[in-house]
Design a protein around this motif. Structure first.
Motif, short mmCIF file in Angstrom:
data_model
loop_
_atom_site.label_atom_id
_atom_site.label_comp_id
_atom_site.label_asym_id
_atom_site.label_seq_id
_atom_site.Cartn_x
_atom_site.Cartn_y
_atom_site.Cartn_z
N ARG A 1 17.76 37.82 -27.80
CA ARG A 1 16.45 38.05 -27.13
C ARG A 1 15.61 38.79 -28.21
O ARG A 1 14.87 39.78 -27.40
N HIS B 1 10.48 38.54 -23.23
CA HIS B 1 11.50 38.10 -24.46
C HIS B 1 11.59 36.81 -24.88
O HIS B 1 12.40 36.13 -25.41
N PRO C 1 16.18 33.65 -26.11
CA PRO C 1 16.95 34.23 -24.82
C PRO C 1 17.71 33.24 -23.85
O PRO C 1 18.21 33.54 -23.02
#
Length: 284
Positions: free
Chosen positions: A56, A166, A239
């Protein structure tokens, strides 16, 4: 494209639909790379740098022309979003749309990653792909696509009404800002559509919507590029992990990625013609 049922189908609809497809950009005239020499170079190379991209998150890396860039799965199935720039001029950057038109929706060994106009030259050549065996599966899915953009906080907010920080777009912006010592606002215009490294994607057969499915990548797999110009790159560890369920998530299993830079025996490249920007100079 959905059919509008409120419209009357014309009597010659079948004939119109039966028109023969024509490849828009036949690529037989593209300059061909000496893949045999690249294979020889790969036997001589030594690792000179490596960067670990945390889950991430995003990190930058640099590779002078004539060097190899290897993006490696190291702990678990993980996809990454890649941006490339001319290391000496951020206005020259990877052009996923033209790469798609000149090669295919999904790229592999021998394909080249092209830069934007007015430069339009190969920034890198894919020299090795350990997932080159995958091809297209029964769903129409393939690996390493240049059809998706990148997960981003703007689309996430549009669809969910929530903020997520993210996303790969955010990670790439942060990585470039850190590298150049500039603000996120200054970095953002330079972040562009990506090569989705290891991601398995396609279009659904019924609605033709962009889909993702679990990536076939496993630890030890890698995608390798030969730098045709001096490159600055940024890679985000998505992510969504292997993107088997969602791509903007704090719950998906995510793993780091590794970027390795290799220098070959540069003497073997003495006759290699590194590409110049396009010779087209505009209308007189």
């Amino acid at each position: 494209m959905q059919i509008d049922d409120t419209l009357k189908t014309p009597s010659d609809a079948a004939a119109r639909r039966a028109a023969r497809p024509v490849v828009c950009y036949p690529n037989e005239t593209l300059p061909q790379r000496d893949m045999a020499l690249l294979r020889t170079l790969r036997q001589t190379m030594e690792k000179v740098d490596e960067v670990i991209v945390p889950p991430r998150d995003g990190k930058t890396f640099s590779a002078p022309k004539g060097h190899f860039i290897r993006m490696v799965s190291i702990e678990g199935p993980q996809v990454g979003d890649l941006n490339l720039w001319n290391a000496n001029d951020l206005s020259e950057r990877f052009f996923s749309g033209k790469t798609r038109q000149l090669h295919a929706t999904h790229v592999t060994t021998g394909n080249r990653l092209w830069s934007n106009m007015p430069y339009l030259r190969p920034m890198a050549t894919i020299s090795h792909d350990t997932l080159g065996w995958y091809g297209f599966d029964e769903d129409g899915g393939g690996v390493h696509d240049v059809i998706g953009t990148r997960c981003d906080p703007y689309t996430n907010r549009l669809l969910s009404g929530t903020d997520y920080h993210h996303c790969c777009h955010s990670n790439l912006c942060g990585a470039l800002a850190d590298e150049k010592g500039i603000s996120l606002k200054e970095a953002e215009p330079h972040v562009h559509d990506v090569l989705n490294v290891f991601m398995c994607t396609g279009f659904t057969r019924d609605t033709h919507q962009y889909f993702m499915k679990a990536s076939p990548v496993r630890p030890g797999d890698y995608l390798e590029l030969f730098a045709e110009i001096d490159l600055l790159g940024a890679l985000s560890a998505c992510p969504g992990g292997d993107c088997s369920s969602e791509h903007s998530s704090d719950t998906a299993a995510c793993y780091p990625l590794k970027v390795e830079i290799y220098r070959p025996d540069m003497a073997l490249l003495k006759d290699w013609a590194f590409p110049e920007p396009s010779a087209y100079r505009g209308r007189p």
